[in-house]
Design an enzyme around this catalytic site. Structure first.
Site, PDB file in Angstrom:
ATOM      1  N   LYS A 114      58.514  70.295 -36.422  1.00 20.58           N
ATOM      2  CA  LYS A 114      59.199  70.055 -37.543  1.00 20.58           C
ATOM      3  C   LYS A 114      58.992  69.186 -38.558  1.00 20.58           C
ATOM      4  CE  LYS A 114      64.886  70.550 -39.044  1.00 20.58           C
ATOM      5  NZ  LYS A 114      65.715  70.692 -38.049  1.00 20.58           N
ATOM      6  N   SER A 153      68.844  74.284 -40.631  1.00 25.79           N
ATOM      7  CA  SER A 153      67.583  73.730 -40.796  1.00 25.79           C
ATOM      8  C   SER A 153      66.357  73.828 -41.182  1.00 25.79           C
ATOM      9  CB  SER A 153      67.736  72.225 -41.295  1.00 25.79           C
ATOM     10  OG  SER A 153      67.914  71.399 -40.003  1.00 25.79           O
ATOM     11  N   SER A 164      70.732  74.021 -36.582  1.00 24.99           N
ATOM     12  CA  SER A 164      69.897  74.773 -36.638  1.00 24.99           C
ATOM     13  C   SER A 164      68.630  75.273 -36.061  1.00 24.99           C
ATOM     14  CB  SER A 164      69.111  73.478 -37.709  1.00 24.99           C
ATOM     15  OG  SER A 164      70.131  72.404 -39.133  1.00 24.99           O
TER      16      SER A 164
HETATM   17  N1  GLN Z   1      74.425  73.856 -41.714  1.00 23.84           N
HETATM   18  C1  GLN Z   1      74.799  72.930 -40.554  1.00 23.84           C
HETATM   19  C2  GLN Z   1      74.793  71.774 -41.352  1.00 23.84           C
HETATM   20  O1  GLN Z   1      74.646  71.531 -42.178  1.00 23.84           O
HETATM   21  C3  GLN Z   1      73.785  72.533 -39.465  1.00 23.84           C
HETATM   22  C4  GLN Z   1      72.348  71.721 -39.501  1.00 23.84           C
HETATM   23  C5  GLN Z   1      71.987  71.350 -38.670  1.00 23.84           C
HETATM   24  O2  GLN Z   1      71.800  71.630 -37.541  1.00 23.84           O
HETATM   25  N2  GLN Z   1      70.811  70.275 -38.815  1.00 23.84           N
HETATM   26  O3  GLN Z   1      74.807  70.253 -41.352  1.00 23.84           O
END
Ligand code: GLN
Length: 492
Positions: free
Chosen positions: A79, A154, A178
């Site tokens: 990532k 994400s 995410s």
């Molecule tokens: N969807 C969640 C957010 O927008 C989690 C994102 C994540 O785990 N990085 O914060």
């Protein structure tokens, strides 16, 4: 060999060690697939062919000399939130579009030491804020099951590369879901470890008390191999815990599903917005586990309504603090011709950050401001503790807790959910991060649009082995994890 991209991590390791194919051949095979297919999926932000081939050659030499370790020569995608020395590390943001990291994240260092080959860096929501990967400066990644849909976020790029067979496995990070949600949207297995199990050093910080890195792969077995590489204490991360690391591969059959008590939080299955297909597939998977000998026990998790508001105060608060370092002075984006220092700060940040990131900075700064700190931030921290206690009470009755990973399957690209609609989609994943617990997503079938559905199993602290083992045994008895995304089928 043409189907190298179909082999599991164990098969890749055996093939390499037995000289059936070289790491150079395997790496070139993946690089060719990326060139051929990724224009459609758009999962890689940066491909690193030179680095990959030099690492492959080093692995081949070590294998020949007879001193290579098990995973030497197997390709991996990171990532684009993990700092990689000499390679752009963008976090999906214009702010870091020009940032070449001078050092490696500990996860990257460990992957290199294990002989893994870096194929490149994959797309993500900007600074890991989002659930679709659409907030990336580099544009949306497509869901390999249907290119009109998002891969989740994400870590959407990490999920898409594995589902499209553009990398055998990938690293991800999970601050509020995410790893688990994109794994769910793309039919993969993904593990969010206990907070402190994997080093955060060199991971671009979003919300430091919630961020945790983990593996995303086709199966629990493949995830176990990557966990063996990345887990462990790191003196460079003060929140990393000095606790013995399990051998996750050796433990794949160590947990007995027979007699395992699986908690079913009834409140989770009454959430408005839980899609009928998702509910049905998850219930079928629980029935299967019951057939394998597990005992389903109803448990209470009473704080569900507090998950979204609590997370969406704490995460933005920490983000607003972490992101204050992007000032246009030291590194990252700098605006053109600033008239003075204030103008430099303001315009660099206004031009460098995207809309969702700015929204979080505003919410977070507000929640931390002198007049509101007690009313919002301190209160959220208290509720966070209650959420954790709710889980610990449930774990007095059961070994693991089952839930959907997300209330729906993947969204259409451009669906343009309002921020609150999007945040509500995180209802099943956020509490795990607030409590610091480990949890895993496993694919359990498709909805009526042929999009994957995921089951989430939440474990008590340090139960990564147990979660991987349960999913591994489920996968020995089912074949949902072997179903392939449309684009992978077309390019078999
Ligand atoms: N969807 C969640 C957010 O927008 C989690 C994102 C994540 O785990 N990085 O914060």
């Amino acid at each position: 060999m043409t189907n190298l991209h179909r082999l599991s991590i164990r098969e890749l390791s055996e093939g390499l060690q037995q000289g059936k194919f070289s790491s150079r051949e395997l790496t070139q095979h993946y690089l060719k697939r990326i060139e051929k297919i990724d224009a459609q999926v758009k999962s890689y932000v940066t491909v690193t062919p030179e680095l990959a081939l030099s690492q492959a050659d080093a692995a081949d030499a070590a294998i020949k000399a007879g001193n290579a370790i098990a995973l030497a020569g197997i390709p991996l995608a990171h990532k684009d939130i993990f700092c990689t020395q000499g390679v752009r590390t963008s976090a999906g943001s214009k702010m870091l579009d020009n940032f070449i990291s001078p050092y490696d994240a500990t996860v990257v260092t460990k992957a290199k030491a294990a002989g893994l080959v870096t194929l490149g860096k994959v797309n993500m929501d900007e600074f890991a804020m989002g659930s679709t990967s659409e907030s990336s400066y580099y544009g949306a990644t497509k869901n390999p099951w249907n290119l009109d849909y998002v891969p989740g976020g994400s870590s959407g790029g990490s999920a898409a590369v594995v589902a499209a067979d553009l990398a055998p496995f990938a690293t991800g990070t999970d601050t509020g879901g995410s790893i688990r949600q994109p794994a769910s949207f793309c039919g993969l297995t993904g593990l969010k470890p206990t907070y402190g199990r994997v080093s955060r050093f060199g991971i671009i910080a979003f919300a430091s008390s919630l961020d945790q890195a983990g593996p995303m792969a086709r199966s629990a077995e493949d995830c176990a191999y990557l966990m063996n590489v990345i887990a462990g204490h790191d003196a460079k991360d003060s929140t990393s815990v000095d606790k013995e690391v399990d051998n996750y591969v050796a433990n794949l059959n160590a947990t007995s599903v027979k007699g395992l008590r699986i908690g079913i939080p009834k409140q989770y299955f009454n959430v408005a917005g839980l899609a009928a297909d998702v509910k049905a597939r998850v219930e079928e998977s629980l029935k299967k586990l019951e057939d394998m000998g597990a005992i389903l026990v109803e448990v209470d998790l009473n704080m569900v309504e507090a998950y979204v508001p609590t997370y969406y105060l704490i995460a933005p608060a920490e983000a607003s603090s972490n992101l204050s370092r992007y000032d246009g002075v030291r590194y990252g984006y700098r605006c053109e011709n600033p008239v003075d220092l204030m103008d430099l700060y303001k315009r660099s940040r206004s031009e460098g950050f995207g809309e969702e990131v700015k929204r979080r900075i505003l919410i977070g700064t507000y929640a931390l401001s002198a007049g509101y700190y007690d009313a919002y931030y301190v209160k959220a921290q208290k509720v966070r503790r209650l959420i954790q206690q709710d889980f610990l009470k449930a774990f007095e009755q059961v070994d693991v807790i089952a839930a959907p990973s997300a209330p729906t399957t993947a969204y259409k690209i451009g669906a343009n959910l309002s921020p609150t609609e999007m945040y509500l989609g995180d209802v099943y994943t956020l509490a795990v991060n607030l409590a610091g617990l480990p949890a895993i997503n496993a694919p359990v079938g498709l909805d009526d649009h042929n999009l994957p559905v995921g089951l989430q199993l939440i474990g008590n602290y340090w139960s990564e082995s147990q979660l991987l083992s349960i999913v591994h045994q489920y996968q020995q008895n089912t074949d949902f994890h072997t179903q392939r995304a449309a684009i992978a089928e077309e390019n078999a």
